[in-house]
Structure formats: structure tokens, C-alpha cells
Design a protein around this motif. Structure first.
Motif, PDB file in Angstrom:
ATOM      1  N   VAL A   1       1.732   9.669  -1.574  1.00  0.00           N
ATOM      2  CA  VAL A   1       0.292   9.674  -1.871  1.00  0.00           C
ATOM      3  C   VAL A   1      -0.232   8.234  -1.911  1.00  0.00           C
ATOM      4  O   VAL A   1       0.540   7.284  -1.955  1.00  0.00           O
TER       5      VAL A   1
ATOM      6  N   GLY B   1       2.383   1.502   5.402  1.00  0.00           N
ATOM      7  CA  GLY B   1       1.602   2.407   4.554  1.00  0.00           C
ATOM      8  C   GLY B   1       0.558   1.558   3.873  1.00  0.00           C
ATOM      9  O   GLY B   1       0.661   1.261   2.688  1.00  0.00           O
TER      10      GLY B   1
ATOM     11  N   GLY C   1      -2.725   1.789   3.156  1.00  0.00           N
ATOM     12  CA  GLY C   1      -3.772   2.253   2.251  1.00  0.00           C
ATOM     13  C   GLY C   1      -5.141   1.711   2.617  1.00  0.00           C
ATOM     14  O   GLY C   1      -5.594   1.825   3.757  1.00  0.00           O
TER      15      GLY C   1
HETATM   16  C1  LIG Z   1       1.256   4.124  -2.469  1.00  0.00           C
HETATM   17  S1  LIG Z   1       0.132   3.856  -1.118  1.00  0.00           S
HETATM   18  C2  LIG Z   1       0.226   2.081  -0.920  1.00  0.00           C
HETATM   19  C3  LIG Z   1      -0.949   1.502  -0.192  1.00  0.00           C
HETATM   20  C4  LIG Z   1      -0.884  -0.025   0.004  1.00  0.00           C
HETATM   21  N1  LIG Z   1       0.319  -0.449   0.652  1.00  0.00           N
HETATM   22  C5  LIG Z   1      -0.980  -0.724  -1.310  1.00  0.00           C
HETATM   23  O1  LIG Z   1       0.025  -1.255  -1.781  1.00  0.00           O
HETATM   24  O2  LIG Z   1      -2.091  -0.736  -1.906  1.00  0.00           O
HETATM   25  C6  LIG Z   1       1.065   4.476   0.273  1.00  0.00           C
HETATM   26  C7  LIG Z   1       0.277   4.627   1.553  1.00  0.00           C
HETATM   27  O3  LIG Z   1       1.166   5.039   2.585  1.00  0.00           O
HETATM   28  C8  LIG Z   1       0.510   5.977   3.439  1.00  0.00           C
HETATM   29  N2  LIG Z   1       1.571   6.777   4.103  1.00  0.00           N
HETATM   30  C9  LIG Z   1       2.312   7.771   3.600  1.00  0.00           C
HETATM   31  N3  LIG Z   1       3.237   8.185   4.487  1.00  0.00           N
HETATM   32  C10 LIG Z   1       3.058   7.420   5.609  1.00  0.00           C
HETATM   33  C11 LIG Z   1       3.708   7.361   6.872  1.00  0.00           C
HETATM   34  N4  LIG Z   1       4.737   8.141   7.172  1.00  0.00           N
HETATM   35  N5  LIG Z   1       3.258   6.468   7.775  1.00  0.00           N
HETATM   36  C12 LIG Z   1       2.206   5.634   7.481  1.00  0.00           C
HETATM   37  N6  LIG Z   1       1.562   5.650   6.302  1.00  0.00           N
HETATM   38  C13 LIG Z   1       1.983   6.526   5.359  1.00  0.00           C
HETATM   39  C14 LIG Z   1      -0.370   6.761   2.477  1.00  0.00           C
HETATM   40  O4  LIG Z   1      -1.440   7.399   3.167  1.00  0.00           O
HETATM   41  C15 LIG Z   1      -0.825   5.671   1.526  1.00  0.00           C
HETATM   42  O5  LIG Z   1      -2.033   5.074   1.952  1.00  0.00           O
END
Ligand SMILES: C[S@@+](CC[C@H](N)C(=O)[O-])C[C@H]1O[C@@H](n2cnc3c(N)ncnc32)[C@H](O)[C@@H]1O
Length: 278
Positions: free
Chosen positions: A46, A74, A76
């Protein structure tokens, strides 16, 4: 062509134009209205944003400079990528959710970082991130471990920083935290790993054979000196930099492919040593 046909065609073109304009306006409004919420479904994890104070600490821990290529897996809302770009680094975010990709591009534009903070929609498990010099993560422990083989195959010296989650038995090389006073109340610890060179195996030195067994950045083994086998202690890799003790002699060396070159010291005696992979 009759006047009525010309009139009919003009009307058609006008109507099509109106339909396109309405659709564009609607999609713009939808994009502008998109607001992520903490806990929002992601593909494998998430969305929870890293508090900005910890983003800063993570990039400090990785010692990001304008020479770096930072990839956030990932990404965000793009905050880590935008912050890295502001430090002059090339920076890329890989994010599965297309709405988050659009949002991060708008955030980058608002911060004047368009073209410097770049975002692609994609799955981190199908992305080639091998060219990065710094990887940032805020995923989950099992996802870090799933990425670990690919990370360990990156160039020695690549820095990896993860918000809160570790890499299993691959111990971190360093850690840092952000405090409540800095606005961080949850997910406030970062871990750093430096991808170690691969040194496992047998090496020839002028003294005798050097045998190294490697577990991530930790190294054990033996060095043959004057027919005696000395056990290696305190063996450690920091990227390409190898350090170990054999008997009472401390060895430092730089690993470059199939050679190691460096210095040794024992009491007041110092010298140079080298090894070639057998
Ligand atoms: C916990 S959030 C962290 C966001 C950012 N890196 C931060 O530290 O603020 C994880 C992010 O990974 C994305 N995500 C989840 N699975 C993924 C995948 N298989 N490939 C790319 N993005 C993914 C989610 O949509 C989310 O935006």
C-alpha cells in the motif's frame, strides 16, 4: 459540393471538437481531483509516504551527490525522487499506480523539477534498475528479500537505503533516524547497505594462497604465509574495499575484477600486497 454538405461537415467537425474538448477537460479535472490516501492499495504494498525528514536522512545516509543516479522503487507521490533531483542527482521513480505517476509528475512540475525528477509507470519486479548508483525503498521485508538477488548483482559500491524494512540476514552497513521534533512520528528509521564486491574463492598472493568465504559483506577464510595457514578475522567489504586481519597483520585492498591491490601493516612494518583470482 453543395452548401448543405459543407454546412453538414462543418457541424461534424465542430461537434467532434466539442467532444474532444469536454473529454480533455473531464480527464484534467479527474487528475486534479486525484488525492492519494494513506493505506491506498498498491500492487504489492500500500501507499504510505516516507516522512520528508526521513527522506532527507535517507539521501544523507546514501551520500547522494550530483554524480548519482537515484532510483526509487515504488515511488508513490515522488517525494524521494524530487528531493534527490533537488540535490542535483539524476533521479527516477518507478511506480505501478498510474494516478500516482501523474501526481508525482505534477508535484515535480510544482517544484520546478520537470525533466530532472522522472517517473515511469511500471512494476518494480519487471524493471531493470541495474544502472542506478543509489536505490531507495519503502516496501516490505519480503519484497526487499525478493529484490535482494538483483541488488546483490549490481555494481559493487551501489548504495541501497530502505525506510524501516531490512534485508533478512544481509545486515545493514549503517542506520539513521529522524526525530519527532523533525516531524517524524512513524517509519522514522533508515537502513543502508553497500553492495559488496564478489570475492568468494581462491586467490594467489606472493606469500601463498588466500581463500575467502563470503556472506554478503562479511568475509572469513585463510591466508597461507611461509607454509602456515593463518585464519582470517574481521574480514569485511565496503563495496570494493576489502579489509581483514591474518595473524597480527592487517590487510586493506581494493578489488578490481580478478585482482586485489592494497597495503598491509604489522606493528611498525608496512608494505604493499596484491592477489590474483586463481
Ligand atoms: C509504502 S509506499 C512508498 C512510496 C515512496 N517510496 C515513499 O517512500 O514515500 C510504496 C509504493 O509502492 C507502490 N507499489 C507497490 N507495488 C509496486 C510494484 N510492484 N511496482 C511498482 N510500484 C509498486 C505503491 O503503489 C506505493 O506507492
Amino acid at each position: 459540393m453543395s452548401a448543405s454538405t459543407i454546412f453538414g461537415r462543418s457541424l461534424l467537425v465542430l461537434s467532434l471538437g466539442l467532444v474532444v474538448a469536454c473529454a480533455t477537460a473531464q480527464s484534467q479535472t479527474a487528475q486534479e481531483e486525484f488525492k492519494p490516501y494513506v493505506g491506498q492499495e498498491g500492487k504489492d504494498v500500500v501507499w504510505v509516504p516516507t516522512p520528508q525528514a526521513l527522506v532527507d536522512r535517507m539521501l544523507d545516509l546514501a551520500k547522494v551527490t550530483p554524480k548519482d543516479y537515484v532510483i526509487d522503487l515504488g515511488s508513490g507521490d515522488g517525494r524521494t525522487v524530487i528531493t534527490a533531483a533537488k540535490r542535483g542527482a539524476r533521479a527516477l521513480g518507478v511506480e505501478y499506480n498510474p494516478n500516482m505517476v501523474d501526481l508525482s509528475r505534477r508535484n515535480a512540475a510544482n517544484e520546478g523539477m520537470t525533466g530532472k525528477a522522472v517517473f515511469v509507470q511500471g512494476d518494480i519486479f519487471e524493471t531493470d534498475f541495474s544502472k542506478a548508483t543509489v536505490i531507495t525503498l519503502f516496501l516490505l521485508p519480503d519484497l526487499n528479500i525478493k529484490l535482494r538477488p538483483q541488488i546483490l548483482d549490481m555494481r559493487a559500491g551501489t548504495r541501497v537505503v530502505s525506510n524501516s524494512f531490512t534485508m533478512g540476514e544481509w545486515e545493514s552497513d549503517d542506520t539513521a533516524s529522524a526525530t519527532e521534533d523533525e516531524g517524524c512520528s512513524a517509519y522514522c528509521t533508515a537502513y543502508l547497505w553497500i553492495v559488496p564486491a564478489k570475492v568468494e574463492g581462491r586467490w594467489k598472493t606472493s606469500q601463498g594462497e588466500l581463500r575467502l568465504d563470503q556472506q554478503f559483506q562479511r568475509v572469513v577464510g585463510s591466508l597461507a604465509v611461509d607454509g602456515k595457514l593463518l585464519k582470517i578475522s574481521d574480514g569485511r567489504l565496503n563495496g570494493n574495499e576489502l579489509a581483514f586481519t591474518a595473524g597480527t597483520t592487517k590487510y586493506l585492498g581494493r578489488v578490481t575484477g580478478d585482482t586485489i591491490e592494497g597495503t598491509f601493516s604489522s606493528g611498525s612494518a608496512t608494505g604493499r600486497w596484491s592477489a590474483r583470482r586463481s
